[in-house]
Scaffold this active site. Structure first.
Site, PDB file in Angstrom:
ATOM      1  N   HIS A 242       0.768  -1.344   0.026  1.00 20.09           N
ATOM      2  CA  HIS A 242       0.001   0.051  -0.075  1.00 20.09           C
ATOM      3  C   HIS A 242       0.892   1.246  -0.179  1.00 20.09           C
ATOM      4  CE1 HIS A 242      -2.630   3.199   1.865  1.00 20.09           C
ATOM      5  NE2 HIS A 242      -3.515   2.470   0.765  1.00 20.09           N
ATOM      6  N   ARG A 245       2.420   2.090  -3.280  1.00 16.11           N
ATOM      7  CA  ARG A 245       1.558   2.105  -4.568  1.00 16.11           C
ATOM      8  C   ARG A 245       1.583   3.795  -4.739  1.00 16.11           C
ATOM      9  NH1 ARG A 245      -2.884  -1.020  -4.227  1.00 16.11           N
ATOM     10  NH2 ARG A 245      -2.367  -2.892  -5.536  1.00 16.11           N
ATOM     11  N   GLY A 402       6.692 -14.992 -10.667  1.00 16.57           N
ATOM     12  CA  GLY A 402       7.266 -16.130 -10.446  1.00 16.57           C
ATOM     13  C   GLY A 402       6.347 -16.696  -9.129  1.00 16.57           C
ATOM     14  N   GLY A 404       2.943 -17.847  -8.993  1.00 17.25           N
ATOM     15  CA  GLY A 404       1.939 -18.613  -9.240  1.00 17.25           C
ATOM     16  C   GLY A 404       1.878 -19.934  -8.742  1.00 17.25           C
TER      17      GLY A 404
END
Ligand SMILES: Nc1ncnc2c1ncn2[C@@H]1O[C@H](COP(=O)(O)OP(=O)(O)OP(=O)(O)O)[C@@H](O)[C@H]1O
Ligand SMILES: [Mg+2]
Length: 438
Positions: A242, A245, A402, A404
């Protein structure tokens, strides 16, 4: 070898093992005591009682032998036999055969004593349960004598055995009940631990014997620590993502405002970073995601496949294997995400994918296969690690972090299962098996 033999034959459950450990020595003890002691004791008693009778029989035999003729002998014998409660017949109605039942150990001891003490004894007949018949040779012919068995053998020698048997069964029943109460806390602990392994937190209070309670308390401590850690991990990653971002968005805005062709590459890098941050968040949320519920798998799988089809991807659904058990406990969102990750990988590396669902006795298998290059066996473990991207050159044009497969493996674990990678037999590419416990 002996250990293997024992291992194969030992009962599986704790209660059966303890019962065996308790019952085996008790039964052995009872057998030894009854055979070695009880049998000997009754034999001795029988011999003593037989000996007392022997004197009377001898006296009877001598009286008959002293008589001048057979009628006198019969009169002597009858007058002696009546007060002694013996039946006599002279001459004997028929020759008597020696009959000693094999199991009648006391009877055999009695017959032996009689033969030893009465040289003229021809035979002992124990074919009747309550009476004994013997036949003796006298100068006046064969003398048949009958008497009650109670005079020579202790009655009901089996009462003691019956009593021990009944008492043994009773104590066994009581100890079984007590034992079952001791095993129950262990079963409860096992249930709580199994459920936690599948991502469910069951209410659990340690109880039972000291050792079991200690194990229960240790489990609770461990569960609390893992929970704290995963919450801290989620909070930290969410916080970082957060906080990152906002400056990233500002950076991107600044770069586009520069209006410099060089800056375009930088904008792409910033976009990559934003995507990675999203992936981190996903990964961090992994096991803090949705709550377990009873859901049916076939419609869920069909929906995911349909979603991919609608966006123009070649994803096939293999026929269902095994019988659909109806709703099973799982986290539907997590399973959906795992499937999407696997199918996404399959389509990224191959041109088409096939999804299969199989119900087994103890597990459920979700399979995703593709026609891509696959992963060589020695690199499969590496592919499951977070941030692992194999063959960087080949992957360069594809965005990815990388995470997943690591996320899928995590989801499998929280469902009490595993993720296995292999080679697809039909399509030639990767075959990913997501196995979860039922
Ligand atoms: N179906 C597949 N065929 C061939 N290689 C694969 C397949 N799926 C994964 N891999 C290899 O395993 C690596 C790890 O896969 P993983 O899904 O964890 O990460 P990713 O796809 O690179 O990135 P992400 O999924 O986080 O966007 C990939 O980089 C790729 O090299
Ligand atoms: Mg992937």
């Amino acid at each position: 070898m002996i250990r293997q033999w024992l291992h194969d034959r030992m009962p599986r459950s704790l209660i059966a093992r303890v019962a065996l450990i308790l019952v085996l020595p008790v039964v052995t003890l009872q057998l030894v005591v009854s055979i070695a002691f009880v049998q000997r004791y009754y034999e001795d008693v029988t011999r003593q009682m037989t000996h007392a009778l022997l004197l009377e029989l001898r006296f009877l035999g001598e009286a008959v032998a002293a008589a001048p003729d057979r009628p006198t002998a019969l009169a002597y014998a009858t007058s002696i036999a009546a007060p002694l409660e013996l039946d006599v017949a002279l001459p004997a109605p028929a020759p008597l055969a020696e009959i000693l039942p094999r199991w009648d150990l006391a009877g055999r001891a009695m017959a032996e004593t009689l033969h030893e003490g009465l040289p003229d004894l021809r035979a002992v007949d124990l074919s009747e349960p309550r009476r004994v018949a013997i036949q003796m040779a006298t100068p006046q012919g064969d003398l048949r004598v009958g008497f009650s068995r109670r005079r020579v053998a202790a009655t009901n020698p089996h009462q003691l055995l019956v009593l021990t048997g009944v008492l043994g069964a009773l104590t066994t029943a009581v100890s079984y009940l007590v034992l079952r109460n001791q095993v129950r806390p262990i079963q409860r602990l096992a249930r709580a631990a199994t459920a936690y392994g599948r991502g469910r937190i069951l209410p659990f209070r340690p109880s039972g014997a000291l050792e079991v309670r200690a194990a229960g308390t240790a489990f609770l401590d461990m569960r609390a620590r893992i929970e704290r850690q995963s919450q801290a991990r989620t909070a930290m990653l969410a916080g970082i993502s957060h906080d990152l971002r906002t400056p990233l968005t500002r950076l991107r805005l600044g770069l586009t405002l520069l209006d410099d062709p060089e800056a375009e590459d930088l904008v792409r890098d910033v976009d990559d970073m934003a995507r990675m941050i999203d992936a981190f968040l996903d990964f961090a949320r992994g096991d803090a995601g949705d709550a377990p519920e009873a859901a049916r798998l076939p419609p869920l799988v069909r929906e995911v496949v349909e979603d991919f089809r609608r966006t123009g991807h070649a994803v096939a659904l293999a026929p269902l294997e095994g019988a659909d058990p109806g709703p099973v406990p799982l986290r539907p969102l997590a399973i959906r995400r795992a499937l999407e990750n696997l199918i996404g990988n399959a389509l990224a590396h191959g041109t088409r994918a096939r999804v299969g669902l199989a119900f087994g006795d103890r597990s459920i298998r979700l399979t995703v296969e593709d026609d891509g290059p696959g992963i060589p066996p020695d690199r499969r473990e590496e592919a499951l690690r977070p941030f692992a991207r194999l063959d960087a050159a080949r992957n360069q044009d594809r965005p990815g972090v990388g995470l997943g497969l690591a996320i899928v493996a995590d989801i499998a674990r929280t469902h009490g299962g595993t993720l296995r990678l292999g080679e697809s037999a039909d399509l030639g590419g990767l075959r990913a098996d997501l196995v979860i416990a039922r």
